[in-house]
Scaffold this active site. Structure first.
Site, PDB file in Angstrom:
ATOM      1  N   GLY A  44       0.824  -1.206   0.000  1.00  0.00           N
ATOM      2  CA  GLY A  44       0.000   0.000   0.000  1.00  0.00           C
ATOM      3  C   GLY A  44       0.856   1.253   0.000  1.00  0.00           C
ATOM      4  O   GLY A  44       1.993   1.248  -0.490  1.00  0.00           O
ATOM      5  N   ASN A  45       0.321   2.301   0.598  1.00  0.00           N
ATOM      6  CA  ASN A  45       1.003   3.597   0.573  1.00  0.00           C
ATOM      7  C   ASN A  45       2.397   3.583   1.179  1.00  0.00           C
ATOM      8  O   ASN A  45       3.339   4.126   0.598  1.00  0.00           O
ATOM      9  CB  ASN A  45       0.146   4.624   1.320  1.00  0.00           C
ATOM     10  CG  ASN A  45      -0.971   5.107   0.429  1.00  0.00           C
ATOM     11  OD1 ASN A  45      -0.727   5.480  -0.709  1.00  0.00           O
ATOM     12  ND2 ASN A  45      -2.195   5.078   0.920  1.00  0.00           N
ATOM     13  N   ARG A  78     -33.793  -2.361  15.887  1.00  0.00           N
ATOM     14  CA  ARG A  78     -32.647  -1.642  16.450  1.00  0.00           C
ATOM     15  C   ARG A  78     -31.925  -0.798  15.416  1.00  0.00           C
ATOM     16  O   ARG A  78     -32.117  -0.962  14.206  1.00  0.00           O
ATOM     17  CB  ARG A  78     -31.611  -2.658  16.973  1.00  0.00           C
ATOM     18  CG  ARG A  78     -31.954  -3.237  18.313  1.00  0.00           C
ATOM     19  CD  ARG A  78     -30.955  -4.305  18.668  1.00  0.00           C
ATOM     20  NE  ARG A  78     -31.208  -4.830  20.001  1.00  0.00           N
ATOM     21  CZ  ARG A  78     -30.854  -6.040  20.414  1.00  0.00           C
ATOM     22  NH1 ARG A  78     -30.223  -6.859  19.586  1.00  0.00           N
ATOM     23  NH2 ARG A  78     -31.097  -6.421  21.631  1.00  0.00           N
ATOM     24  N   HIS A 116      -8.567   2.723   7.237  1.00  0.00           N
ATOM     25  CA  HIS A 116      -7.579   3.672   7.752  1.00  0.00           C
ATOM     26  C   HIS A 116      -8.146   5.089   7.652  1.00  0.00           C
ATOM     27  O   HIS A 116      -9.239   5.294   8.174  1.00  0.00           O
ATOM     28  CB  HIS A 116      -6.258   3.493   6.989  1.00  0.00           C
ATOM     29  CG  HIS A 116      -5.090   3.980   7.764  1.00  0.00           C
ATOM     30  ND1 HIS A 116      -4.058   4.689   7.208  1.00  0.00           N
ATOM     31  CD2 HIS A 116      -4.799   3.888   9.084  1.00  0.00           C
ATOM     32  CE1 HIS A 116      -3.183   5.005   8.137  1.00  0.00           C
ATOM     33  NE2 HIS A 116      -3.607   4.533   9.283  1.00  0.00           N
ATOM     34  N   ASP A 153      -8.048  -0.749   1.462  1.00  0.00           N
ATOM     35  CA  ASP A 153      -8.468   0.645   1.699  1.00  0.00           C
ATOM     36  C   ASP A 153      -8.700   1.412   0.382  1.00  0.00           C
ATOM     37  O   ASP A 153      -9.356   2.448   0.387  1.00  0.00           O
ATOM     38  CB  ASP A 153      -7.414   1.396   2.518  1.00  0.00           C
ATOM     39  CG  ASP A 153      -7.108   0.713   3.840  1.00  0.00           C
ATOM     40  OD1 ASP A 153      -7.924  -0.116   4.271  1.00  0.00           O
ATOM     41  OD2 ASP A 153      -6.051   0.998   4.423  1.00  0.00           O
ATOM     42  N   ARG A 164     -26.778  -1.026  18.654  1.00  0.00           N
ATOM     43  CA  ARG A 164     -25.758  -2.059  18.906  1.00  0.00           C
ATOM     44  C   ARG A 164     -24.646  -1.873  17.890  1.00  0.00           C
ATOM     45  O   ARG A 164     -24.894  -1.445  16.751  1.00  0.00           O
ATOM     46  CB  ARG A 164     -26.344  -3.463  18.702  1.00  0.00           C
ATOM     47  CG  ARG A 164     -27.348  -3.887  19.728  1.00  0.00           C
ATOM     48  CD  ARG A 164     -26.651  -4.305  21.029  1.00  0.00           C
ATOM     49  NE  ARG A 164     -27.578  -4.958  21.936  1.00  0.00           N
ATOM     50  CZ  ARG A 164     -28.416  -4.341  22.761  1.00  0.00           C
ATOM     51  NH1 ARG A 164     -28.454  -3.016  22.783  1.00  0.00           N
ATOM     52  NH2 ARG A 164     -29.219  -5.026  23.554  1.00  0.00           N
TER      53      ARG A 164
END
Ligand code: F6P
Length: 343
Positions: A113-114, A173, A182, A138, A260
């Site tokens: 990744g980065n 609910r 991230h 991501d 929840r």
């Protein structure tokens, strides 16, 4: 006779589905199409420092297309973070340079990744031949429309949200589901829309707590039995709280609704890659081998407008691809009543 090129492959940073498909893509194309020798470095940049590697041949690269994780192992080692162990011992980048020469390498292919693209760029600036490949759930790597791992994680997260719907309905609910990503909201946005989330919170769009509560109360007043809130781990929140916990507590404390939370966590990174990720990883992998054969280094192989392209690593390093606030998809979601908690 021309000397056989020798290349090394490594996987660094958090794992994701599609890494093995990409290793197979680069490795098989390098061996079969270009007659290169291929080695695999274990545990990311650590293996390059410790000389921990294995020979990769056709047999080792077979049967891994559908496997999750990475056959090479990975680590979050950042060799440029600390320049010296001690004044009298070599720095990690110096050790890597030496090992590159000792191994007789013509190129290192860094799948990551980065952070990995940043390290790849620094190694390239030291004079090593380096090529990057974008992987991450991501989808935040700069200069590529897609990274492998994203589609698989999207499938997993969407299925989880689908399942949350039935229990939310039974208990009437508010269910808050936390998605990884991230500091980028891509996975939350896409799984939120695909899973029919009512309220989607991403780091790129600052939320207002009052808006969240009035939106959910309004839905309840209109007779909607439940609501699904899809929240990115990277939204603004107190440091000691998980995003979903914070939002569920906010709803429970400031309204009569019952909330929840579910934190999907590492399940989003596990298991077999989706067919789309297998195809993407294979395309990017084979294109990386082609770039090595052309002698074109210091680049990341990316996908732009459904074409594989070579982007200079220096243009990728240190940048983060986040969800643009004027993205049409956000507007489309708002048009169908989805809230981003902002107005
Ligand atoms: O970058 C991929 C990712 O899974 C992020 O979504 C998440 O924030 C992070 O890695 C978790 O990292 P680690 O494996 O270090 O816990």
């Amino acid at each position: 006779m021309k000397r056989k090129k020798k290349i090394a492959l490594l996987t660094a940073g958090g794992d994701c589905p599609g890494l093995n498909a990409a290793l197979r893509g680069v490795g098989k194309a390098a061996i079969l199409e270009y007659g290169m020798e291929v080695i695999g470095i274990r545990d990311g940049f650590s293996g390059l420092i410790n000389m921990d590697f294995l020979q990769l041949n056709e047999e080792k690269l077979s049967g891994i297309l559908t496997k999750g994780g990475t056959i090479l192992g990975t680590s979050r080692e950042k060799p440029f973070k600390e320049s010296k162990y001690h004044d009298f011992i070599k720095s990690k980048p110096e050790i890597i340079q030496e090992n590159y020469d000792k191994l007789g390498l013509d190129c290192i292919v860094c799948l990551g990744g980065n952070g990995t693209q940043k390290t790849a760029d620094k190694l390239s600036a030291l004079g090593l031949n380096v090529i990057g490949l974008p992987k991450t759930i991501d989808n935040d790597v700069w200069a590529t429309d897609l990274s492998f791992g994203f589609d698989s994680a999207l499938n997993i997260a969407t299925e989880a949200i689908d399942r949350i719907h039935t229990t939310a309905n039974s208990h009437r609910r508010i269910m808050v589901v936390e998605i990884m990503g991230h500091n980028a909201g891509w996975l939350t946005l896409y799984s939120g829309i695909a899973g029919g989330g009512d309220l989607i919170l991403i780091p790129e769009i600052p939320y207002n707590e009052k808006t969240i509560i009035s939106y959910l109360e309004d839905r309840a007043e209109k007779g909607k039995p439940y609501s699904i809130v899809v929240v990115a781990e990277g939204i603004k929140k107190p440091e000691n709280k998980k995003a979903a916990t914070y939002i569920a507590e906010l709803i429970n404390k400031t309204s009569d609704l019952e909330a929840r939370e579910t934190i999907l966590g590492y399940i989003q990174r596990g298991g077999s890659p989706s067919p789309a990720d297998r195809v993407l990883a294979t395309r990017l992998g084979a294109a990386a081998a082609e770039s090595i054969s052309d002698g074109h280094f210091g680049i990341m192989v990316a996908i732009q407008n459904n074409n594989t392209v070579r982007v200079p690593l220096k243009d990728v390093a240190g940048k983060l691809k986040t969800v643009p606030s004027d993205m049409l998809l956000l507007e489309r979601a708002r048009q169908i009543g989805t809230s981003f908690g902002d107005c």
